[in-house]
Design a protein around this motif. Sequence first.
Motif, short mmCIF file in Angstrom:
data_model
loop_
_atom_site.label_atom_id
_atom_site.label_comp_id
_atom_site.label_asym_id
_atom_site.label_seq_id
_atom_site.Cartn_x
_atom_site.Cartn_y
_atom_site.Cartn_z
N PHE A 1 -16.87 88.25 -92.89
CA PHE A 1 -15.94 87.59 -93.79
C PHE A 1 -14.86 88.58 -94.22
O PHE A 1 -15.17 89.67 -94.71
CB PHE A 1 -16.66 87.06 -95.03
CG PHE A 1 -15.72 86.42 -96.02
CD1 PHE A 1 -15.20 85.16 -95.77
CD2 PHE A 1 -15.34 87.09 -97.18
CE1 PHE A 1 -14.31 84.57 -96.67
CE2 PHE A 1 -14.45 86.50 -98.08
CZ PHE A 1 -13.94 85.24 -97.81
N ILE A 2 -13.60 88.22 -94.02
CA ILE A 2 -12.46 89.04 -94.44
C ILE A 2 -11.63 88.19 -95.42
O ILE A 2 -11.15 87.12 -95.02
CB ILE A 2 -11.56 89.42 -93.24
CG1 ILE A 2 -12.38 90.03 -92.09
CG2 ILE A 2 -10.43 90.35 -93.69
CD1 ILE A 2 -12.84 91.44 -92.31
N PRO A 3 -11.48 88.64 -96.67
CA PRO A 3 -10.66 87.86 -97.63
C PRO A 3 -9.23 87.69 -97.12
O PRO A 3 -8.71 88.56 -96.41
CB PRO A 3 -10.69 88.72 -98.90
CG PRO A 3 -11.88 89.60 -98.75
CD PRO A 3 -12.04 89.85 -97.28
N ALA B 1 -2.70 91.87 -95.86
CA ALA B 1 -2.44 93.32 -96.05
C ALA B 1 -2.35 93.99 -94.68
O ALA B 1 -1.49 94.85 -94.46
CB ALA B 1 -3.53 93.95 -96.90
N THR B 2 -3.24 93.61 -93.76
CA THR B 2 -3.16 94.15 -92.40
C THR B 2 -1.85 93.71 -91.75
O THR B 2 -1.20 94.51 -91.06
CB THR B 2 -4.37 93.66 -91.56
OG1 THR B 2 -5.56 94.05 -92.22
CG2 THR B 2 -4.35 94.25 -90.16
N ILE C 1 0.31 83.49 -93.73
CA ILE C 1 1.70 83.54 -93.25
C ILE C 1 2.70 83.62 -94.42
O ILE C 1 3.83 84.05 -94.24
CB ILE C 1 2.05 82.36 -92.29
CG1 ILE C 1 1.73 81.00 -92.92
CG2 ILE C 1 1.32 82.52 -90.97
CD1 ILE C 1 2.21 79.81 -92.06
N ARG C 2 2.25 83.23 -95.60
CA ARG C 2 3.13 83.34 -96.79
C ARG C 2 3.14 84.76 -97.33
O ARG C 2 4.16 85.24 -97.83
CB ARG C 2 2.64 82.36 -97.87
CG ARG C 2 3.58 82.22 -99.05
CD ARG C 2 3.06 81.25 -100.09
NE ARG C 2 1.96 81.80 -100.86
CZ ARG C 2 0.72 81.36 -100.85
NH1 ARG C 2 0.38 80.32 -100.10
NH2 ARG C 2 -0.22 81.93 -101.59
N LYS C 3 2.01 85.44 -97.22
CA LYS C 3 1.88 86.80 -97.77
C LYS C 3 2.17 87.90 -96.75
O LYS C 3 2.29 89.06 -97.12
CB LYS C 3 0.49 86.99 -98.38
CG LYS C 3 0.25 86.12 -99.62
CD LYS C 3 1.17 86.50 -100.76
CE LYS C 3 0.86 85.71 -102.02
NZ LYS C 3 1.78 86.05 -103.12
N THR C 4 2.23 87.55 -95.47
CA THR C 4 2.66 88.53 -94.47
C THR C 4 4.18 88.46 -94.43
O THR C 4 4.76 87.63 -93.73
CB THR C 4 2.04 88.24 -93.08
OG1 THR C 4 0.62 88.30 -93.20
CG2 THR C 4 2.50 89.25 -92.05
#
Length: 204
Positions: A82-84, A90-91, A155-158
Amino acid sequence: MNVTSSRPQVLWLILVATLFLGSLAKAFDTVILDPGHGDFDRGAAIGYVYEKHLALDTARRVEQLLKKEGLKVVMTRSRDVFIPLQDRSATGNRYSNAIFVSIHYNYSRGGSGNGVETFYHFSKGYTLAAYIQAYLVQRTRMTNRGVKNASFHVIRKTERNPAVLVECGFVSNPTERARMLTGEFRARIAEGIAQGIIAYKRAK
Ligand SMILES: [Zn+2]
């Protein structure tokens, strides 16, 4: 015109050429692949068919195809963990000269939803979405649901790089589910995504 007066023109041409090549060199060399869900977050699920497994398998296939083309690939997860969402974006923001591609499978109530669709949020993601969608449809002959704007977290936070989210067919649709359970079909989906990325890179 004598030699000394033409020299500034030559220098100017070299400057323009350098800037042009510089703009080409800025084209991405890294692809961040984001297989949706993982661990307790199964994503779309019918029986023992889980979106998290399909997305990871597809992303791994895309990874291999892109590496063959000499691209660097970063996976937000390469195991069933599981990756939040904020760690995924962030990646997506950690690398320069990169693009971000999130891979999902879809679900609709009633099971009649079908086809593939690609989402972007910021306009700089639109062209990448259009390339991936076109090649995905061409390679799989699945129903084209189109390229759409959406506000999904990843896609909003990248914000740093072009970012898209691909929905590779409906787990809830019995016909599509039967196809996506075959490695041959997941290979086609991966080829569509990879070919779209490569065509987008060549068009940059
Ligand atoms: Zn999903």
